[in-house]
Motif scaffolding. Structure first.
Motif, PDB file in Angstrom:
ATOM      1  N   ALA A   1       9.151  70.610  52.355  1.00 26.63           N
ATOM      2  CA  ALA A   1       7.717  70.814  52.540  1.00 26.63           C
ATOM      3  C   ALA A   1       7.111  69.830  53.523  1.00 26.63           C
ATOM      4  O   ALA A   1       6.062  70.106  54.109  1.00 26.63           O
ATOM      5  CB  ALA A   1       7.003  70.697  51.198  1.00 26.63           C
ATOM      6  N   THR A   2       7.771  68.671  53.720  1.00 25.59           N
ATOM      7  CA  THR A   2       7.225  67.646  54.612  1.00 25.59           C
ATOM      8  C   THR A   2       8.024  67.515  55.897  1.00 25.59           C
ATOM      9  O   THR A   2       7.989  66.474  56.556  1.00 25.59           O
ATOM     10  CB  THR A   2       7.185  66.297  53.881  1.00 25.59           C
ATOM     11  N   ALA A   3       8.731  68.572  56.266  1.00 24.68           N
ATOM     12  CA  ALA A   3       9.405  68.679  57.569  1.00 24.68           C
ATOM     13  C   ALA A   3      10.577  67.720  57.734  1.00 24.68           C
ATOM     14  O   ALA A   3      11.025  67.480  58.862  1.00 24.68           O
ATOM     15  CB  ALA A   3       8.403  68.473  58.709  1.00 24.68           C
ATOM     16  N   ASP A   4      11.112  67.170  56.646  1.00 22.75           N
ATOM     17  CA  ASP A   4      12.309  66.330  56.732  1.00 22.75           C
ATOM     18  C   ASP A   4      13.515  67.190  56.378  1.00 22.75           C
ATOM     19  O   ASP A   4      14.205  66.967  55.388  1.00 22.75           O
ATOM     20  CB  ASP A   4      12.167  65.139  55.776  1.00 22.75           C
ATOM     21  N   GLU A   5      13.764  68.190  57.216  1.00 22.49           N
ATOM     22  CA  GLU A   5      14.800  69.180  56.898  1.00 22.49           C
ATOM     23  C   GLU A   5      16.202  68.601  56.997  1.00 22.49           C
ATOM     24  O   GLU A   5      17.105  69.033  56.284  1.00 22.49           O
ATOM     25  CB  GLU A   5      14.651  70.385  57.822  1.00 22.49           C
ATOM     26  N   GLU A   6      16.417  67.628  57.863  1.00 23.56           N
ATOM     27  CA  GLU A   6      17.754  67.061  58.018  1.00 23.56           C
ATOM     28  C   GLU A   6      18.186  66.356  56.736  1.00 23.56           C
ATOM     29  O   GLU A   6      19.303  66.567  56.248  1.00 23.56           O
ATOM     30  CB  GLU A   6      17.779  66.094  59.202  1.00 23.56           C
ATOM     31  N   THR A   7      17.327  65.504  56.206  1.00 25.92           N
ATOM     32  CA  THR A   7      17.650  64.831  54.938  1.00 25.92           C
ATOM     33  C   THR A   7      17.789  65.841  53.814  1.00 25.92           C
ATOM     34  O   THR A   7      18.670  65.726  52.954  1.00 25.92           O
ATOM     35  CB  THR A   7      16.559  63.798  54.602  1.00 25.92           C
ATOM     36  N   ALA A   8      16.918  66.839  53.799  1.00 26.64           N
ATOM     37  CA  ALA A   8      16.991  67.862  52.757  1.00 26.64           C
ATOM     38  C   ALA A   8      18.322  68.588  52.805  1.00 26.64           C
ATOM     39  O   ALA A   8      18.926  68.872  51.759  1.00 26.64           O
ATOM     40  CB  ALA A   8      15.844  68.853  52.921  1.00 26.64           C
ATOM     41  N   ARG A   9      18.812  68.873  54.008  1.00 24.86           N
ATOM     42  CA  ARG A   9      20.087  69.594  54.132  1.00 24.86           C
ATOM     43  C   ARG A   9      21.237  68.758  53.596  1.00 24.86           C
ATOM     44  O   ARG A   9      22.103  69.254  52.863  1.00 24.86           O
ATOM     45  CB  ARG A   9      20.329  69.962  55.593  1.00 24.86           C
ATOM     46  N   LYS A  10      21.281  67.458  53.948  1.00 24.67           N
ATOM     47  CA  LYS A  10      22.374  66.598  53.493  1.00 24.67           C
ATOM     48  C   LYS A  10      22.386  66.490  51.971  1.00 24.67           C
ATOM     49  O   LYS A  10      23.445  66.593  51.338  1.00 24.67           O
ATOM     50  CB  LYS A  10      22.226  65.213  54.112  1.00 24.67           C
ATOM     51  N   ARG A  11      21.228  66.291  51.389  1.00 25.86           N
ATOM     52  CA  ARG A  11      21.191  66.107  49.937  1.00 25.86           C
ATOM     53  C   ARG A  11      21.485  67.412  49.210  1.00 25.86           C
ATOM     54  O   ARG A  11      22.107  67.410  48.139  1.00 25.86           O
ATOM     55  CB  ARG A  11      19.828  65.548  49.529  1.00 25.86           C
ATOM     56  N   LEU A  12      21.064  68.532  49.782  1.00 30.43           N
ATOM     57  CA  LEU A  12      21.365  69.811  49.155  1.00 30.43           C
ATOM     58  C   LEU A  12      22.855  70.093  49.209  1.00 30.43           C
ATOM     59  O   LEU A  12      23.433  70.646  48.263  1.00 30.43           O
ATOM     60  CB  LEU A  12      20.584  70.929  49.863  1.00 30.43           C
ATOM     61  N   GLU A  13      23.528  69.696  50.287  1.00 36.93           N
ATOM     62  CA  GLU A  13      24.981  69.887  50.388  1.00 36.93           C
ATOM     63  C   GLU A  13      25.704  69.082  49.317  1.00 36.93           C
ATOM     64  O   GLU A  13      26.682  69.552  48.724  1.00 36.93           O
ATOM     65  CB  GLU A  13      25.451  69.479  51.780  1.00 36.93           C
ATOM     66  N   LEU A  14      25.228  67.847  49.051  1.00 35.04           N
ATOM     67  CA  LEU A  14      25.858  67.040  48.016  1.00 35.04           C
ATOM     68  C   LEU A  14      25.678  67.671  46.637  1.00 35.04           C
ATOM     69  O   LEU A  14      26.613  67.687  45.826  1.00 35.04           O
ATOM     70  CB  LEU A  14      25.267  65.624  48.029  1.00 35.04           C
ATOM     71  N   ILE A  15      24.493  68.184  46.382  1.00 30.95           N
ATOM     72  CA  ILE A  15      24.249  68.814  45.076  1.00 30.95           C
ATOM     73  C   ILE A  15      25.098  70.070  44.936  1.00 30.95           C
ATOM     74  O   ILE A  15      25.672  70.351  43.880  1.00 30.95           O
ATOM     75  CB  ILE A  15      22.752  69.135  44.923  1.00 30.95           C
ATOM     76  N   GLU A  16      25.209  70.860  46.016  1.00 38.92           N
ATOM     77  CA  GLU A  16      26.029  72.083  45.970  1.00 38.92           C
ATOM     78  C   GLU A  16      27.504  71.766  45.783  1.00 38.92           C
ATOM     79  O   GLU A  16      28.245  72.542  45.172  1.00 38.92           O
ATOM     80  CB  GLU A  16      25.836  72.872  47.271  1.00 38.92           C
ATOM     81  N   ALA A  17      27.934  70.590  46.301  1.00 41.29           N
ATOM     82  CA  ALA A  17      29.336  70.212  46.175  1.00 41.29           C
ATOM     83  C   ALA A  17      29.679  69.689  44.791  1.00 41.29           C
ATOM     84  O   ALA A  17      30.846  69.407  44.505  1.00 41.29           O
ATOM     85  CB  ALA A  17      29.681  69.151  47.227  1.00 41.29           C
TER      86      ALA A  17
END
Length: 979
Positions: free
Chosen positions: A639-655
């Motif tokens: 929501a705050t345009a920090d998509e790069e950090t969001a992508r990395k953390r989402l990948e860790l949660i998915e893993a």
């Protein structure tokens, strides 16, 4: 009561006629005297000791029917007296028209309508004569005159002449009438027959008068039996060819004239504008409101007395009754924060007395709302507060089940509702009780000496409970209840005055509910008459508000169903569009401008986490809390345009990265930062278990302190500052002994506070609590310590099941902790703390945390403060704020903090504050989200109410935050995407 309730209540038999039932005289009565008599008689029945029985209601209903019958007769007479417009066509001449008075026409109408001369005709003619002030002798003279007119062969009377003529009957002889000489000869021939006493003369006279009677009936039928004319439509409803300016229409039937132009519609008018101003502030209620701050301490003092005594004295009960009564009669004048403090004091008193059911039952009896006829107007405030407080007790999670169940039963009886859980809060239950009381106020509105004060108190209580849909519904209920009574609202009196005041409180501009309910009145022909709607629309047109309601929207008092429908259609078209009764078009929820693929992945992960079954162990619940907390961090980054950090953390949660890999490594990978070094976004780790030093050193130091209270208090503070989440076996044994059997109350109090705040997840301490329980004193302090430590609700200490339930709670808690190593618990709580710190940094506009909180509770409080700063800058309508305005949210959070017991409950309280603020901002940003947001909050509240574990409630609160993000991160085909 006797077999004849009429004689017992009214002093007349059930077989009495309408006049005797109402206590009226046949010589003289009118509409006003009938209504006054009805009010007096109903008042007599209500004031009778048996006035509330079912038989008394039958008597009141019979009185209403008797009054309605007499009113119908009188109103029919008055309606016949209204002059009709002069028809078009040649003026009648004196040679062919008999002039009838209003009374003459009414007598003829009764004779024809009643089928000639019979018992019903006699009663109705007497009523008509009384309405016109005509004596019985005068009535006989009029009937004789009409009979002579018919016998003399007078010309045929048209219906228009009967209905519209004025003046006494002046029979004019036709051209073929006999002359005076012929009349004298006829009398001379008949005179001998009248004087003879023989049977032949009697037969002749019988035949003669029989023929005259037949002739009279034929002539009257000829004069009166003609079809009625059709009532013309108002000018604005007529087709163009039938307006006042158009040419006269063709006659319906020769020689009947063309339709007439209707007279202008006249609204109902009153000598004074219908309203009232009652007294809603008595010295008693004002003094009670001023005393409320001191009453809190008074209730606390009573709670302490209840704790030390199994059988409180009557003085304690009298003090309890007087204190709560003061709150009940002054709560409308008190602010919400003070009411919350009073409620907390009441809860504490009920908890203190929960070991003795007879005592709690006696305390709850004080909260039973008044029933039946109210003794004084302030009872309306009493009843609303008592019903609302019962609802709060019935929904409390921290009170013993027996107290909660007892409150639910009392609330069910007070509200006459089989499911009191439908009224889950103070406002809904208090409003429901006021709705019940309103029906009694309407029932006695015409003869209650304090009618205006009662309604003023009712209005003040309704306002205090808040404006909005419930307030509008309550006012419309009152308006409809007044309309369906048998009172003539066109006459000045209490009913129309209250109706006028209620209309001034009604939102005719923006409320959709008011519009729907108002227009529904026009369709309800069975309950709401046209005359009542004429008064209602007249009041709206005359009082000048709403400005859009003009006199052309007034319904005629004799309108039929079709005309009612047309007027309702016109009113609906004039109504402001803000209150459209049509469902508003579904507004498109604007999805946040995020990468659609990344948003879809986040939504899928959220659905998987949200659908997980309830965990069985503390470790599993903490795993669910960590996953939900970091998914919410990802949503905030999106929501705050920090998509790069969001992508990395989402990948860790998915893993499948879990805190089981080690909290330090998890946090390092989630932050994608080195584990050490200046500026590294690391959080301060929680103290590890057993970090005090060698086991037993603290226990030896404590024993060497002897009986010095100061030294032992200092050693306990040292243990609090240096120990982790558990102790060694030796130190744990000494510490638990202090918890159960400390030599001073100060030592026991501090140790029990440390037990809950610091060692709730310590398996060694928990095992010692279980081992030493058999030798512990069975008192309230021990029970509270065990209950808070295990998070389980225990029965009263005087209950035979207390010992077994306490051992079972400690055993379950110990086994659960032994299955979940304390180190793993610390790691998971550290991960939750890190997630909250990360989210706080983004809400504050930073890219990484600038500081670390000391505990999860502190981190949640800090995140809540950051959201509150954002909310204070948002622009929203206070009346439609979800779930309330900022002041209301602040009061809610203050109440939660006061009721929270221990660090975990305080953490959940901070979570709920964050949830409310996120909902407030989501609804303020998009009005289309208001109802979905409210649904999320209601669903989460229902789920938490069903959970017995505080940690499970924390998981649910975190997942509810994710559902709020799901409403805003909408994956659709919108072009509103980030480039």
């Amino acid at each position: 009561m006797t077999a004849d309730p009429f004689r017992a209540l009214l002093g007349v038999p059930e077989s009495a006629d309408e006049l005797d039932l109402l206590g009226l005289r046949a010589e003289s009565y009118d509409v006003a005297s009938i209504e006054a008599a009805l009010r007096q008689r109903i008042g007599e029945v209500y004031r009778h000791p048996q006035g509330r029985t079912e038989q008394a209601e039958q008597v009141r209903q019979r009185l209403r029917e008797a009054a309605a019958s007499l009113l119908a007769t009188v109103k029919l007479a008055q309606k016949a007296a209204t002059p009709a417009p002069r028809p078009h066509g040649p003026a009648p001449t004196a040679a062919n028209v008999a002039q009838l008075t209003d009374f003459d026409r009414q007598v003829l109408a009764v004779l024809i309508g009643s089928g000639g001369w019979n018992a019903a005709t006699r009663s109705r003619l007497v009523a008509v004569a009384a309405a016109y002030g005509v004596t019985v002798g005068g009535l006989l003279k009029v009937m004789t005159g009409l009979s002579e007119y018919a016998k003399r062969g007078g010309p045929r009377l048209e219906v228009t002449q009967i209905a519209a003529g004025r003046g006494r009957v002046t029979p004019t002889l036709p051209a073929r009438a006999v002359d005076a000489e012929a009349e004298r000869q006829l009398v001379a021939r008949l005179a001998p027959e009248l004087h003879e006493a023989g049977p032949a003369s009697t037969i002749k006279l019988s035949l003669l008068f029989g023929l005259l009677t037949v002739l009279f009936v034929v002539i009257v039928a000829r004069l009166l039996f003609t079809p009625d004319t059709v009532r013309p439509l108002p000018a604005d409803e007529l087709p163009a060819a039938r307006t006042a300016d158009a040419a006269p229409a063709a006659p319906l039937r020769p020689p009947v004239s063309a339709p007439v132009t209707p007279a202008p519609l006249q609204p109902a008018r009153y000598p004074q504008p219908p309203t009232f101003q009652g007294l809603a502030l008595t010295p008693e209620s004002a003094a009670a409101a001023d005393d409320c701050p001191q009453l809190i301490e008074a209730i606390a003092a009573l709670a302490r007395r209840l704790t030390v005594s199994d059988e409180p004295s009557e003085a304690v009960y009298r003090g309890w009754d007087a204190t709560l009564d003061s709150v009940a009669i002054g709560w409308v004048l008190v602010d919400d924060k003070l009411l919350d403090d009073v409620r907390g004091a009441v809860f504490d008193a009920l908890y203190a007395a929960s070991d003795t059911p007879s005592v709690t039952d006696r305390l709850l009896e004080t909260l039973v709302p008044p029933t039946g006829r109210l003794d004084e107007p302030v009872d309306l405030w009493r009843g609303a507060w008592m019903a609302g407080t019962l609802a709060q007790i019935a929904g409390a999670a921290g009170l013993p089940p027996a107290v909660v169940q007892r409150a639910r039963i009392q609330l069910e009886i007070a509200l006459d509702d089989p499911d009191p859980r439908a009224f889950a809060d103070f406002a809904s239950a208090g409003g429901a009780w006021l709705n019940h009381a309103m029906t009694d106020l309407v029932d006695v509105i015409e003869f209650s000496p304090s009618v205006y004060d009662e309604w003023e108190f009712w209005i003040a209580a309704r306002r205090r409970l808040g404006r909005g849909r419930d307030h509008d519904a309550a006012v419309m209920n009152a308006i409809e209840s007044i309309l369906v009574t048998s009172t003539d609202l066109s006459r000045q009196g209490p009913s129309v005055n209250v109706l006028g005041r209620l209309l001034s409180l009604t939102d005719f501009e923006t409320s959709r509910l008011v519009k729907d309910r108002f227009l529904a009145l026009f369709a309800d022909e069975q309950r709401v008459g046209a005359r009542d709607l004429w008064v209602l629309t007249s009041l709206l047109a005359l009082r000048g508000a709403p400005a859009w309601f003009s006199e052309d929207l007034v319904l005629p008092e004799d309108a039929d169903w079709m005309y009612r429908r047309r007027v309702a259609d016109r009113i609906g078209k004039r109504w402001p569009p803000e209150a459209s009764s049509e469902p508003p078009p579904t507004a498109r929820v604007r999805g946040l401008p995020v990468d659609p693929d990344l948003a879809a992945r986040w939504l899928a992960m959220l659905a998987r986490v949200d659908d997980e079954d309830a965990a069985r162990t503390t470790e599993q619940r903490l795993d669910q809390l960590v996953a939900a907390a970091w998914l919410n961090d990802v949503a905030l980054r999106l929501a705050t345009a920090d998509e790069e950090t969001a992508r990395k953390r989402l990948e860790l949660i998915e893993a499948g990265v879990t805190p089981g890999d080690g909290s330090a490594r998890l946090i390092d990978r989630l932050f994608d930062a080195p584990p050490t070094g200046p500026g590294a976004p690391r959080v301060r780790p929680l103290p590890a278990a057993g970090s005090l030093g060698t086991d037993g050193e603290w226990a030896v130091a404590y024993e060497q302190a002897g009986h010095s209270l100061d030294e032992r208090m200092s050693l306990l503070q040292t243990l609090r500052d240096s120990a982790g989440t558990d102790l060694g076996p030796v130190d744990a044994e000494t510490f638990v002994r202090i918890v159960y059997r400390g030599t001073h109350a100060e030592l026991r109090s501090l140790a029990r506070e440390m037990l809950v705040e610091q060692f709730s997840f310590g398996p060694t301490v928990s095992r010692q609590m279980l081992d030493q329980l058999p030798g512990a004193p069975a008192n309230q302090g021990t029970s509270e310590a065990v209950s808070r430590f295990t998070g389980r609700l225990l029965p009263g200490i005087r209950s035979g099941a207390w010992g077994a339930d306490a051992r079972l709670a400690l055993l379950d808690h110990t086994l659960e902790l032994l299955r979940s190593p304390s180190l793993a618990i610390d790691e998971r709580m550290e991960a939750v703390l890190a997630a909250y710190d990360s989210r706080r940094s983004r809400v504050e506009g930073q890219w990484s945390p600038s500081s670390a909180a000391a505990s999860p509770h502190d981190a949640a409080e800090a995140l809540g403060d950051a959201w509150r700063q954002r909310a204070s800058a948002a622009s929203t309508d206070r009346a439609t704020a979800v779930p309330g305005d900022l002041a209301e949210l602040q009061r809610r959070q203050a109440t939660r903090r006061r009721l929270a017991d221990g660090p975990l409950q305080r953490f959940v309280a901070a979570q709920l504050a964050i949830l409310d603020l996120m909902a407030y901002l989501a609804a303020a940003d998009q009005s289309a989200l208001r109802e979905p947001v409210q649904a999320v909050l209601a669903d989460s509240s229902r789920r938490r109410a069903e959970m017995t574990r505080v940690l499970a409630q924390a998981v649910e609160a975190e997942r509810a935050m994710g559902r709020l993000w799901r409403l805003q991160i909408a994956v659709d085909d919108s072009t509103e995407r980030r480039p």
